[in-house]
Scaffold this active site. Structure first.
Site, short mmCIF file in Angstrom:
data_model
loop_
_atom_site.label_atom_id
_atom_site.label_comp_id
_atom_site.label_asym_id
_atom_site.label_seq_id
_atom_site.Cartn_x
_atom_site.Cartn_y
_atom_site.Cartn_z
N GLN A 109 0.85 -1.20 0.00
CA GLN A 109 0.00 0.00 0.00
C GLN A 109 0.88 1.25 0.00
O GLN A 109 1.52 1.55 1.01
CB GLN A 109 -0.87 -0.04 1.26
CG GLN A 109 -1.75 1.15 1.50
CD GLN A 109 -2.23 1.19 2.95
OE1 GLN A 109 -1.62 0.62 3.83
NE2 GLN A 109 -3.32 1.88 3.19
N SER A 112 1.16 6.47 2.59
CA SER A 112 1.85 7.48 3.42
C SER A 112 3.06 8.05 2.73
O SER A 112 3.76 7.37 1.98
CB SER A 112 2.30 6.84 4.74
OG SER A 112 1.22 6.24 5.38
N SER A 144 4.78 -1.30 4.18
CA SER A 144 4.96 -2.70 4.59
C SER A 144 4.96 -3.58 3.34
O SER A 144 4.18 -3.33 2.40
CB SER A 144 3.80 -3.14 5.48
OG SER A 144 3.62 -2.21 6.53
N GLU A 227 -8.95 -1.72 5.80
CA GLU A 227 -7.71 -1.92 6.56
C GLU A 227 -8.02 -2.00 8.05
O GLU A 227 -7.48 -2.84 8.77
CB GLU A 227 -6.75 -0.75 6.30
CG GLU A 227 -5.46 -0.87 7.09
CD GLU A 227 -4.42 0.18 6.73
OE1 GLU A 227 -4.81 1.27 6.22
OE2 GLU A 227 -3.22 -0.07 6.94
N GLU A 360 -5.72 8.78 17.51
CA GLU A 360 -6.35 10.11 17.56
C GLU A 360 -7.27 10.29 16.34
O GLU A 360 -8.40 10.78 16.45
CB GLU A 360 -5.28 11.22 17.55
CG GLU A 360 -4.49 11.34 18.84
CD GLU A 360 -3.42 10.26 18.99
OE1 GLU A 360 -3.07 9.60 17.98
OE2 GLU A 360 -2.95 10.04 20.12
C1 LIG Z 1 3.91 -0.81 11.53
C2 LIG Z 1 3.42 0.21 10.54
C3 LIG Z 1 3.13 -0.19 9.24
C4 LIG Z 1 2.71 0.75 8.31
N1 LIG Z 1 2.45 0.33 7.02
C5 LIG Z 1 2.07 1.23 6.09
C6 LIG Z 1 1.86 0.82 4.73
O1 LIG Z 1 2.02 -0.35 4.37
N2 LIG Z 1 1.53 1.76 3.82
C7 LIG Z 1 1.35 3.06 4.16
O2 LIG Z 1 1.00 3.85 3.28
N3 LIG Z 1 1.56 3.49 5.43
C8 LIG Z 1 1.91 2.60 6.39
N4 LIG Z 1 2.13 3.02 7.69
C9 LIG Z 1 2.06 4.45 7.99
C10 LIG Z 1 0.86 4.88 8.82
O3 LIG Z 1 -0.32 4.80 8.07
C11 LIG Z 1 1.14 6.33 9.27
O4 LIG Z 1 2.28 6.29 10.11
C12 LIG Z 1 -0.03 6.92 10.02
O5 LIG Z 1 -1.10 7.17 9.15
C13 LIG Z 1 0.35 8.25 10.74
O6 LIG Z 1 0.98 9.13 9.89
P1 LIG Z 1 2.36 9.83 10.27
O7 LIG Z 1 3.33 8.77 10.68
O8 LIG Z 1 2.74 10.72 9.14
O9 LIG Z 1 2.06 10.69 11.57
P2 LIG Z 1 1.38 12.13 11.62
O10 LIG Z 1 0.19 12.17 10.75
O11 LIG Z 1 2.43 13.16 11.38
O12 LIG Z 1 0.89 12.20 13.12
C14 LIG Z 1 1.76 12.55 14.22
C15 LIG Z 1 0.91 12.65 15.48
O13 LIG Z 1 -0.06 13.72 15.33
C16 LIG Z 1 -1.37 13.22 15.59
N5 LIG Z 1 -2.34 13.89 14.72
C17 LIG Z 1 -2.21 14.15 13.38
N6 LIG Z 1 -3.31 14.75 12.90
C18 LIG Z 1 -4.18 14.85 13.94
C19 LIG Z 1 -5.52 15.37 14.07
N7 LIG Z 1 -6.17 15.89 13.04
N8 LIG Z 1 -6.11 15.31 15.30
C20 LIG Z 1 -5.45 14.77 16.38
N9 LIG Z 1 -4.18 14.28 16.30
C21 LIG Z 1 -3.57 14.30 15.11
C22 LIG Z 1 -1.29 11.73 15.26
O14 LIG Z 1 -2.30 11.00 15.90
C23 LIG Z 1 0.10 11.38 15.76
O15 LIG Z 1 0.09 11.13 17.14
C24 LIG Z 1 2.57 2.11 8.66
C25 LIG Z 1 2.86 2.51 9.97
C26 LIG Z 1 3.30 1.58 10.91
C27 LIG Z 1 3.61 2.03 12.30
#
Ligand SMILES: Cc1cc2nc3c(=O)[nH]c(=O)nc-3n(C[C@H](O)[C@H](O)[C@H](O)COP(=O)(O)OP(=O)(O)OC[C@H]3O[C@@H](n4cnc5c(N)ncnc54)[C@H](O)[C@@H]3O)c2cc1C
Length: 390
Positions: A109, A112, A144, A227, A360
């Site tokens: 996928q 991100s 992943s 998902e 969140e």
């Molecule tokens: C083990 C694992 C596997 C993954 N696999 C995939 C994959 O296969 N493909 C893929 O595309 N992605 C994947 N991801 C990514 C995952 O979808 C993102 O990490 C996730 O959506 C959060 O985005 P970010 O890391 O950019 O954090 P951010 O969006 O930058 O968030 C940082 C913090 O701010 C908070 N926050 C952000 N916006 C808000 C809001 N509006 N209100 C309240 N709080 C908020 C969040 O909750 C978080 O605590 C994976 C992540 C992990 C940990």
């Protein structure tokens, strides 16, 4: 089709196809063609259009026959398949669903990005129309299984001049195409389940677009809802998973027990059972339909509970849980909670409240779309994406 008719259909298939004399792949393909792959899918797409719950009976009836190893293709089975089913053309269903189900082709996928996770609609990967296809440039992250995948679900920006949710289009990207570069990303557990993926002038035929141009956000939501059900909505027996391990340690090692921990264990046990039964009810409601925002509640509860249980396990086991089993950068094909150490479980569970939408964000979805509370204040929803600060 009644349950009896389904049983006799399976029996008839098994009589005609002796798995001990067939290649496993040949057997799986025949099972798909007979509509006995995922029976809740429509006829012609590996199913029989039956309620989702019938699948459990079918899996039991095929025990001991070749497996499609679902644990190695979680994104394909849990997310790509429902999305292709929901928006794919007949040709796209025909091309992708069978090898996906048999496990011949693994999926990942590409959602991100370094600058777009929770705010997925803000993503910057560009797809530009070029003849009968598209040219894609950008960077994805936390992908992943990208190192094993043949195909990827990709969301890219096709129109930067409209507000962010409207300028996106959904594609299927060939991970073996020129310009796709996959680099491992090591995580807190020591292993690298996921990757960075760089896309440089990658050509995608227009026939690999899923849904209409500009409809990427809508299609992405179908994937995301699936998902959340795939992560948090699995049918589990009572006292399964980490709860089972913890309960077993409690029963078998009386020297670990203390009254305060006992009280907490009982609370965790009850909560796990409530989550399990709620999941069962939601799965019944889902029947054949697409998952709704309620799936977010299942995923949220699973993540919170798993983190508390793995934390509890460390406290229960004391010093011995600080020994870590393996720091080498492995590339596991699946998350193995039961087969690894308590320390691994504790660290890996941290990702549960991030992957598939952070807790969140899921709380926001539940508040707005399940409970009907006022929406989050979104100041950028009418501004063209190209004018947003980045
Ligand atoms: C083990 C694992 C596997 C993954 N696999 C995939 C994959 O296969 N493909 C893929 O595309 N992605 C994947 N991801 C990514 C995952 O979808 C993102 O990490 C996730 O959506 C959060 O985005 P970010 O890391 O950019 O954090 P951010 O969006 O930058 O968030 C940082 C913090 O701010 C908070 N926050 C952000 N916006 C808000 C809001 N509006 N209100 C309240 N709080 C908020 C969040 O909750 C978080 O605590 C994976 C992540 C992990 C940990």
């Amino acid at each position: 089709m009644t349950p009896e008719e389904l049983r006799s259909r399976v029996a008839e298939f098994r009589e005609k196809h002796d798995h001990t004399r067939m290649e496993p792949l040949e057997y799986l393909r025949a099972r798909f063609d007979a509509g006995l792959a995922w029976v809740h899918f429509p006829e012609g797409a590996g199913g029989l259009g039956l309620p989702r719950e019938s699948q459990r009976e079918v899996e039991k009836a095929f025990a001991g026959t070749p497996s499609n190893r679902p644990e190695g293709n979680a994104i394909g089975l849990g997310m790509a398949a429902p999305t292709i089913l929901a928006v794919g053309t007949p040709e796209q269903r025909e091309r992708w669903l069978r090898p996906l189900w048999t496990g011949e082709e693994i999926w990942c996928q590409l959602f991100s990005e370094p600058g777009a996770g929770s705010d997925l609609a803000g993503l910057a990967t560009r797809a530009v129309r070029d003849g009968d296809g598209w040219v894609v440039n950008g960077q994805k992250v936390w992908t992943s299984l990208a190192h094993r995948a043949r195909w990827a679900l990709l969301v890219a920006r096709t129109d930067p001049s409209v507000p962010k949710h409207r300028g996106l289009t959904y594609f299927v990207c060939d991970m073996t195409a020129p310009g796709v570069e996959v680099r491992p990303l090591r995580q807190i557990t020591g292993e690298a389940e996921f990757n960075e993926v760089f896309l440089t002038d990658v050509r995608i035929p227009d026939a690999h677009r899923l849904g209409a141009v500009g409809d990427g956000w809508k299609v992405a939501n179908t994937t995301l809802m699936s998902e959340r059900v795939a992560i948090g909505g699995q049918a589990v027996p009572r006292e399964a998973g980490v709860l089972g391990l913890v309960s077993q340690a409690w029963r078998e090692r009386p020297e670990l027990r203390d009254p305060a921990l006992y009280d907490r264990l009982l609370r965790l046990w009850v909560e796990a059972e409530v989550v399990r039964l709620t999941g069962q009810r939601l799965r019944q409601q889902l029947a054949q339909g697409e998952p709704g925002p309620e799936g977010s509640a299942m995923k949220l509860s699973f993540a919170e509970l798993n983190q508390r249980l793995t934390g509890f396990e460390l406290e229960l086991l004391g010093d011995e849980s600080l020994l870590y089993d393996d720091w080498t950068m492995r590339r596991p094909e699946t998350v193995d909670f039961a087969g690894r150490s308590p320390g691994y479980r504790y660290l890996r569970a941290k990702g549960n409240s991030i992957e598939g939408g952070t807790s969140e964000i899921l709380r926001n979805i539940i508040a707005e779309r399940v409970l009907g509370l006022p929406g989050e204040h979104r100041v950028d929803k009418d501004t063209p994406w190209k004018d947003l600060p980045r």
